[in-house]
Design an enzyme around this catalytic site. Structure first.
Site, PDB file in Angstrom:
ATOM      1  N   THR A   1      44.130  45.039  34.031  1.00 13.44           N
ATOM      2  CA  THR A   1      42.931  44.235  34.508  1.00 13.44           C
ATOM      3  C   THR A   1      43.011  42.937  33.901  1.00 13.44           C
ATOM      4  OG1 THR A   1      42.190  45.034  32.078  1.00 13.44           O
ATOM      5  CG2 THR A   1      41.627  46.251  33.769  1.00 13.44           C
ATOM      6  N   LYS A   2      44.233  42.588  33.178  1.00 11.75           N
ATOM      7  CA  LYS A   2      44.231  41.161  32.694  1.00 11.75           C
ATOM      8  C   LYS A   2      44.540  39.896  33.732  1.00 11.75           C
ATOM      9  CE  LYS A   2      43.533  43.164  28.692  1.00 11.75           C
ATOM     10  NZ  LYS A   2      44.077  43.435  27.541  1.00 11.75           N
ATOM     11  N   ASN A   3      44.548  38.902  33.374  1.00 12.77           N
ATOM     12  CA  ASN A   3      44.214  37.538  34.230  1.00 12.77           C
ATOM     13  C   ASN A   3      45.857  37.732  35.242  1.00 12.77           C
ATOM     14  OD1 ASN A   3      42.012  37.078  33.105  1.00 12.77           O
ATOM     15  ND2 ASN A   3      42.684  34.998  32.516  1.00 12.77           N
TER      16      ASN A   3
ATOM     17  N   ALA B   1      45.642  38.537  24.529  1.00  8.93           N
ATOM     18  CA  ALA B   1      45.671  39.206  25.711  1.00  8.93           C
ATOM     19  C   ALA B   1      44.677  38.897  26.510  1.00  8.93           C
ATOM     20  CB  ALA B   1      45.070  40.933  25.170  1.00  8.93           C
TER      21      ALA B   1
ATOM     22  N   TYR C   1      48.803  44.170  31.194  1.00  8.55           N
ATOM     23  CA  TYR C   1      48.031  45.191  31.461  1.00  8.55           C
ATOM     24  C   TYR C   1      47.162  44.898  32.931  1.00  8.55           C
ATOM     25  CZ  TYR C   1      44.783  49.192  30.958  1.00  8.55           C
ATOM     26  OH  TYR C   1      43.875  50.545  31.429  1.00  8.55           O
TER      27      TYR C   1
END
Ligand SMILES: *Cc1c(COP(=O)(O)O)cnc(C)c1O
Length: 398
Positions: A194-196, A168, A192
């Site tokens: 907020t992910k990279n 994740a 998601y």
């Protein structure tokens, strides 16, 4: 000495700097709009393309898109046959999803310690927790840096355990020159918000195993025989067979179109994250109250999080007060993670208790994640450093 805003001083910023924020540009908007107008919204050609391009990016043979990393992890365990009576070793130091999916399979999550140097599973501790019932290990690559996946894989092979990587936080980071996500039997990535790289909500499974990839495709869409999504096309057929009691875990073309643009930008987004992390490392190096994250030899770091640790022995405040003080300076922060063995459900159900995982508990006590995302401007990162220094100096123990 400068007075923190929480003590009545003036805040470093006027407007609140959020802890995280996605980088969505015109190209992403155009890509989603195109799908909206196309007449095909759900899983289709865009998803197929995202799978192909993601597999190429990671260097894996197969990639199967799902609607979150969480369901990806669940699908992986289900397809590997994890069931009631089995044990799966996971870090306590992770997001709830990593262990919840083990419970969803009817199995027991067995929490192991982390190493302080990388916040990843400690191979020596994992070895101690293997029993006759252990079937799998789910290592987490915390904050964007691979854990000691080489050592974990060796243990897994010796004891005939499956490795399912929780990817994740990574988006290309390497261990011994190989990308995280290529070590386990399966790896689950998160898109998601907020992910990279993000699709809003979304995820991807990668594997080298053709049979497993085929099972993922069937299981993610109700257990229908393959390529069921084509059934509304010209070559489609209303006939289908349910060959397993599958799930509804597919990713839509709307999400995938967003993912295709984000994946194209993955290098650019990584470079921006790395630059901010580099700035923090330099600017905060002389802070005696902080332990800063490090890129370990033989590994690279995707800088999903900038997870610092407060040296509470050198401060007159605790972590909660520190985050409160940062908020008063108008700077967001977060904590990764509240250890799962301290959560009521896991204590009640499996008998976990405080004191069982001392390294994990100590790491948690002082952890603070500072804002780190490509959309941050130069003055944003400078203000984060200013606020952190102001607070740590004011509350320093003499
Ligand atoms: C975000 C996260 C997940 C879950 O990802 P989703 O795509 O939101 O399901 C799993 N594990 C870790 C370590 C995470 O940070």
């Amino acid at each position: 000495m400068e007075k923190p805003a929480i003590e009545g001083g003036s805040p470093v910023r006027k407007e609140f700097l959020p802890f995280a924020r996605p980088s969505i540009g015109n190209e992403e908007v155009a890509a989603v709009t195109e799908v909206l107008k196309s007449g095909w919204l759900t899983t289709g050609p865009k998803t197929k393309q995202l799978e192909q391009e993601f597999a190429r990016f990671i260097g894996s043979k197969y990639a199967v898109a799902v609607n979150s990393c969480t369901v990806g992890l669940h699908l992986a365990l289900a397809a590997l046959g994890i069931k009631s009576g089995d044990e799966v070793i996971v870090p306590s130091y992770t997001f709830a999803a990593t262990a919840n999916v083990v419970v969803h399979c009817g199995a027991k999550p067995v929490f192991a310690e982390i190493r302080e140097e990388d916040f990843g599973l400690d191979p020596d501790d994992v070895r101690k927790r293997i029993t006759k019932k252990t079937r799998a290990i789910i290592p987490v690559h915390f904050a964007g840096q691979p854990c000691d996946i080489g050592a974990l894989k060796e243990i897994a092979e010796k004891h005939d355990l499956q490795v399912v990587e929780d990817c994740a936080h990574v988006s290309g980071a390497t261990y011994a020159g190989k990308k995280a996500g290529r070590f386990g039997k399966v790896a689950a990535f998160s898109f998601y918000a907020t992910k990279n790289i993000t699709t809003g909500e979304g995820g991807m499974l990668v594997t080298e195993d053709e049979d497993l990839a085929k099972r993922f495709e069937v299981l993610r869409l109700h257990g229908m025989s393959r390529e069921a999504w084509k059934r509304y096309g010209k070559e489609g057929n209303w006939q289908y067979e349910i060959i397993e009691a599958g799930y509804k875990y597919n990713l839509s073309d709307l999400h995938s179109a967003l993912g295709l643009v984000q994946l194209k930008r993955v290098e650019e987004l990584y470079r921006k994250r790395k630059a901010i992390a580099g700035y923090y490392a330099k600017a905060l190096a002389d802070s005696e109250a902080l332990i800063l994250p490090k890129e370990l030899p033989g590994r690279s770091h995707d800088w999903h999080l900038y997870a610092v640790r407060l040296r509470l022995d050198r401060l007159r405040i605790d972590r909660a007060r520190f985050i409160e003080a940062l908020a008063k300076e108008n700077i967001g922060a977060s904590v990764h993670f509240i250890p799962l063995h301290l959560q009521p459900y896991y204590q009640r159900t499996f008998g976990y208790a405080k004191g069982m995982l001392p390294v994990t508990e100590k790491a948690f006590e002082g952890e603070v994640s500072l804002p780190l995302y490509p959309a941050m401007l130069e003055h944003d990162r400078e203000e984060v450093v200013h606020a952190v220094k102001k607070i740590t100096r004011f509350y320093a123990k003499d």
